[in-house]
Design a protein around this motif. Structure first.
Motif, PDB file in Angstrom:
ATOM      1  N   LEU A  19       0.844  -1.198   0.000  1.00  0.00           N
ATOM      2  CA  LEU A  19       0.000   0.000   0.000  1.00  0.00           C
ATOM      3  C   LEU A  19       0.880   1.249   0.000  1.00  0.00           C
ATOM      4  O   LEU A  19       1.791   1.383   0.824  1.00  0.00           O
ATOM      5  N   GLY A  20       0.603   2.151  -0.928  1.00  0.00           N
ATOM      6  CA  GLY A  20       1.361   3.390  -0.992  1.00  0.00           C
ATOM      7  C   GLY A  20       0.950   4.362   0.106  1.00  0.00           C
ATOM      8  O   GLY A  20      -0.151   4.277   0.657  1.00  0.00           O
ATOM      9  N   VAL A  21       1.836   5.305   0.414  1.00  0.00           N
ATOM     10  CA  VAL A  21       1.575   6.297   1.457  1.00  0.00           C
ATOM     11  C   VAL A  21       0.316   7.098   1.141  1.00  0.00           C
ATOM     12  O   VAL A  21      -0.515   7.346   2.024  1.00  0.00           O
ATOM     13  N   ASP A  22       0.139   7.503  -0.109  1.00  0.00           N
ATOM     14  CA  ASP A  22      -1.045   8.287  -0.478  1.00  0.00           C
ATOM     15  C   ASP A  22      -2.330   7.499  -0.233  1.00  0.00           C
ATOM     16  O   ASP A  22      -3.343   8.063   0.207  1.00  0.00           O
ATOM     17  N   ALA A  23      -2.292   6.186  -0.519  1.00  0.00           N
ATOM     18  CA  ALA A  23      -3.481   5.361  -0.310  1.00  0.00           C
ATOM     19  C   ALA A  23      -3.804   5.225   1.171  1.00  0.00           C
ATOM     20  O   ALA A  23      -4.977   5.237   1.563  1.00  0.00           O
ATOM     21  N   VAL A  24      -2.768   5.088   2.013  1.00  0.00           N
ATOM     22  CA  VAL A  24      -2.997   5.021   3.453  1.00  0.00           C
ATOM     23  C   VAL A  24      -3.632   6.315   3.950  1.00  0.00           C
ATOM     24  O   VAL A  24      -4.598   6.302   4.737  1.00  0.00           O
ATOM     25  N   GLN A  25      -3.114   7.442   3.496  1.00  0.00           N
ATOM     26  CA  GLN A  25      -3.657   8.725   3.926  1.00  0.00           C
ATOM     27  C   GLN A  25      -5.105   8.894   3.469  1.00  0.00           C
ATOM     28  O   GLN A  25      -5.950   9.390   4.225  1.00  0.00           O
ATOM     29  N   ALA A  26      -5.408   8.464   2.254  1.00  0.00           N
ATOM     30  CA  ALA A  26      -6.783   8.548   1.753  1.00  0.00           C
ATOM     31  C   ALA A  26      -7.709   7.634   2.554  1.00  0.00           C
ATOM     32  O   ALA A  26      -8.843   8.006   2.876  1.00  0.00           O
ATOM     33  N   PHE A  27      -7.250   6.427   2.888  1.00  0.00           N
ATOM     34  CA  PHE A  27      -8.032   5.490   3.680  1.00  0.00           C
ATOM     35  C   PHE A  27      -8.353   6.085   5.046  1.00  0.00           C
ATOM     36  O   PHE A  27      -9.506   6.076   5.489  1.00  0.00           O
ATOM     37  N   LEU A  28      -7.338   6.609   5.718  1.00  0.00           N
ATOM     38  CA  LEU A  28      -7.538   7.130   7.074  1.00  0.00           C
ATOM     39  C   LEU A  28      -8.383   8.401   7.082  1.00  0.00           C
ATOM     40  O   LEU A  28      -9.106   8.660   8.049  1.00  0.00           O
ATOM     41  N   ALA A  29      -8.314   9.189   6.017  1.00  0.00           N
ATOM     42  CA  ALA A  29      -9.162  10.381   5.937  1.00  0.00           C
ATOM     43  C   ALA A  29     -10.637   9.985   5.938  1.00  0.00           C
ATOM     44  O   ALA A  29     -11.476  10.663   6.542  1.00  0.00           O
ATOM     45  N   GLN A  30     -10.961   8.868   5.286  1.00  0.00           N
ATOM     46  CA  GLN A  30     -12.345   8.396   5.278  1.00  0.00           C
ATOM     47  C   GLN A  30     -12.723   7.746   6.608  1.00  0.00           C
ATOM     48  O   GLN A  30     -13.834   7.924   7.101  1.00  0.00           O
ATOM     49  N   LEU A  31     -11.787   6.996   7.188  1.00  0.00           N
ATOM     50  CA  LEU A  31     -12.080   6.337   8.460  1.00  0.00           C
ATOM     51  C   LEU A  31     -12.328   7.349   9.568  1.00  0.00           C
ATOM     52  O   LEU A  31     -13.123   7.118  10.474  1.00  0.00           O
ATOM     53  N   ALA A  32     -11.652   8.482   9.493  1.00  0.00           N
ATOM     54  CA  ALA A  32     -11.765   9.507  10.530  1.00  0.00           C
ATOM     55  C   ALA A  32     -12.973  10.413  10.350  1.00  0.00           C
ATOM     56  O   ALA A  32     -13.165  11.358  11.123  1.00  0.00           O
ATOM     57  N   GLU A  33     -13.776  10.176   9.344  1.00  0.00           N
ATOM     58  CA  GLU A  33     -14.993  10.949   9.133  1.00  0.00           C
ATOM     59  C   GLU A  33     -16.212  10.110   9.503  1.00  0.00           C
ATOM     60  O   GLU A  33     -16.271   8.926   9.165  1.00  0.00           O
ATOM     61  N   PRO A  34     -17.227  10.663  10.120  1.00  0.00           N
ATOM     62  CA  PRO A  34     -17.277  12.024  10.646  1.00  0.00           C
ATOM     63  C   PRO A  34     -16.512  12.147  11.953  1.00  0.00           C
ATOM     64  O   PRO A  34     -16.089  11.149  12.531  1.00  0.00           O
ATOM     65  N   ALA A  35     -16.332  13.382  12.409  1.00  0.00           N
ATOM     66  CA  ALA A  35     -15.605  13.622  13.649  1.00  0.00           C
ATOM     67  C   ALA A  35     -16.262  12.885  14.812  1.00  0.00           C
ATOM     68  O   ALA A  35     -17.483  12.864  14.941  1.00  0.00           O
ATOM     69  N   ILE A  36     -15.442  12.268  15.640  1.00  0.00           N
ATOM     70  CA  ILE A  36     -15.953  11.527  16.795  1.00  0.00           C
ATOM     71  C   ILE A  36     -16.381  12.475  17.903  1.00  0.00           C
ATOM     72  O   ILE A  36     -17.398  12.270  18.564  1.00  0.00           O
ATOM     73  N   VAL A  37     -15.622  13.533  18.122  1.00  0.00           N
ATOM     74  CA  VAL A  37     -15.881  14.427  19.241  1.00  0.00           C
ATOM     75  C   VAL A  37     -16.968  15.428  18.866  1.00  0.00           C
ATOM     76  O   VAL A  37     -16.866  16.129  17.854  1.00  0.00           O
ATOM     77  N   THR A  38     -18.024  15.494  19.685  1.00  0.00           N
ATOM     78  CA  THR A  38     -19.117  16.448  19.454  1.00  0.00           C
ATOM     79  C   THR A  38     -19.463  17.261  20.696  1.00  0.00           C
ATOM     80  O   THR A  38     -20.114  18.295  20.583  1.00  0.00           O
ATOM     81  N   GLU A  39     -19.054  16.799  21.875  1.00  0.00           N
ATOM     82  CA  GLU A  39     -19.422  17.469  23.119  1.00  0.00           C
ATOM     83  C   GLU A  39     -18.723  18.823  23.219  1.00  0.00           C
ATOM     84  O   GLU A  39     -17.533  18.944  22.940  1.00  0.00           O
ATOM     85  N   VAL A  40     -19.481  19.845  23.662  1.00  0.00           N
ATOM     86  CA  VAL A  40     -18.979  21.219  23.704  1.00  0.00           C
ATOM     87  C   VAL A  40     -18.703  21.632  25.142  1.00  0.00           C
ATOM     88  O   VAL A  40     -19.473  21.325  26.054  1.00  0.00           O
ATOM     89  N   GLU A  41     -17.598  22.331  25.344  1.00  0.00           N
ATOM     90  CA  GLU A  41     -17.246  22.937  26.626  1.00  0.00           C
ATOM     91  C   GLU A  41     -17.031  24.428  26.394  1.00  0.00           C
ATOM     92  O   GLU A  41     -16.559  24.828  25.332  1.00  0.00           O
TER      93      GLU A  41
END
Length: 435
Positions: A19-41
């Protein structure tokens, strides 16, 4: 179809064994969406440094609130410059405008007001001549008219921000400059997202915790302290689960505890195919996992996946299984994990992007064949009148932390790039503010 398989299917040419570096970055960009953190302080301004904004900050005032002088000098009606032509302009000084106290007098043609930086521009005056251009004799000031244009050295009301405009956007990180911006609006409190919770542990029977006596074949655990530093710099809430031995039951227990407490999990070691690397098998049994051989150096073996957290409203924890070698841990964190964590903590795409690369001239020859991305530790130095220079910093072995300490950046040799000759231009990922 599982989430991991769904993302993999959408990536062209996905091959977990190469797996190329660009493919890993593209994969993780999708895995990290949507943002997990939503609680507001809502935090006091000084406590918000490094946090992610939960809402747009809308300016309740214009900044600056009035036209003001950008210089110490003399304010006058700039229309008089055209009439003066190439001769010196001589004006009568009729008052002084101080910062914080508007001058209320009246002016006419041929008049000027001595003015301090930041002072409100008197009515009818639109230009400021810096005091160093002037000759003062009694109540008159003169200066070369051709040195100025009408409107010079005048700051307009709302030039920085107009009332009602967004000053900062949701998803931005609160930087020192952003603290000053919010303070300039008179706002004492800031809405931010809670910190991303990240649990981490090291694996391996050959690893010693600090305080243990040395033994043959064992090494002290540096990775937990490196990962702690990287996560702390990133503003995460860190959960150190210590050292986990090469025992399937212990690994399973650690992963379950991590998933119950944290949004993300980072492990180091145990993701290759060695006989004692139980981490891989336990991960597969517990979660939705992908195991990669990334076309990079250092940092070839890597795992990513989702570990269920029963009862947690946020869903499964995202797991990053990093290699065991200390430098490989840092490189894979910077290249892959850091951008993904930033997205998970609610950063917008611009703030979550990898650090921009600096162009520098290589002092050294660097051997490389196309077909993988390489990250060489380097030391960047400024050169007067030219691009910065970068030298390779010490031994480049993936277990050699001393060269990582010496370096101030990573020379990034891209996938299709061949060897580098002295004098060639290369890309460098600078460490400042990142590690």
């Amino acid at each position: 179809m599982s989430r991991i398989a769904e993302i993999a299917a959408a990536l062209a040419g996905y091959d977990p064994k190469a797996l190329g570096v660009d493919a890993v970055q593209a994969f993780l960009a999708q895995l990290a969406e949507p943002a997990i953190v939503t609680e507001v302080e809502r935090l006091a301004l000084r406590d918000a440094l490094g946090r992610v904004l939960a809402e747009d900050i809308v300016s309740p005032v214009s900044v600056p609130p009035h036209d003001n002088s950008a210089m110490d000098g003399f304010a006058f009606d700039g229309a008089q410059l055209e009439a003066a032509g190439d001769t010196a302009l001589s004006l009568r000084v009729v008052g002084t405008a101080l910062a914080g106290a508007a001058w209320r007098g009246a002016t006419g043609t041929g008049d000027a007001v001595k003015i301090m930086t930041g002072a409100v521009m008197p009515a009818g005056l639109d230009t400021v001549v810096p005091q160093e251009f002037c000759t003062v004799e009694g109540d008159r000031v003169s200066f070369p008219a051709q040195a100025l244009r009408r409107g010079d050295n005048r700051r307009f009301a709302g030039e920085d921000l107009m009332q009602g405009q967004p000053a900062l956007r949701r998803g931005q990180i609160v930087t020192p400059a952003a603290l000053g911006m919010v303070a300039s609006l008179g706002l004492p409190m800031v809405p931010v997202l809670r910190r991303l919770r990240v649990a981490y542990f090291s694996t391996g029977d050959e690893i010693l915790s600090l305080g243990e006596l040395p033994r043959e074949g064992a090494v002290y655990d540096s990775n937990r302290y490196t990962v702690f530093g990287l996560l702390t710099r990133l503003g995460c809430e860190v959960i150190d689960l210590g050292l986990v031995r090469d025992d399937p039951a212990a690994l399973e227990s650690a992963l379950r505890r991590a998933a119950a407490q944290a949004d993300a999990i980072i492990t180091s070691g145990g993701v290759s195919v060695g006989e004692a690397d139980h981490t891989r098998a336990v991960m597969q049994r517990l979660g939705d996992m992908a195991f990669w051989r990334v076309a990079m150096r250092p940092g070839r073996p890597m795992a990513v996946g989702l570990i269920p957290a029963p009862g947690a409203p946020r869903g499964p924890a995202v797991l990053f299984g990093l290699p065991g070698n200390p430098v490989a841990v840092m490189v894979t964190f910077l290249a892959f994990v850091r951008p993904a964590l930033l997205r998970m903590m609610g950063c917008n795409p611009a703030c979550a992007a990898p650090p921009p690369l600096l162009r520098a001239t290589s002092v050294d020859a660097i051997r490389k064949k196309p077909g993988r991305t390489e990250y060489q530790r380097g030391r960047v130095e400024q050169v007067a009148g030219a691009l910065p220079q970068v030298r390779i910093a010490g031994n480049q072995g993936s277990g050699v932390l001393s060269s990582m300490v010496e370096a101030n950046g990573l020379v990034v040799l891209h996938h299709d790039q061949a060897g580098v000759a002295p004098g060639d231009t290369v890309d460098v990922m600078i460490f400042d503010g990142v590690v």
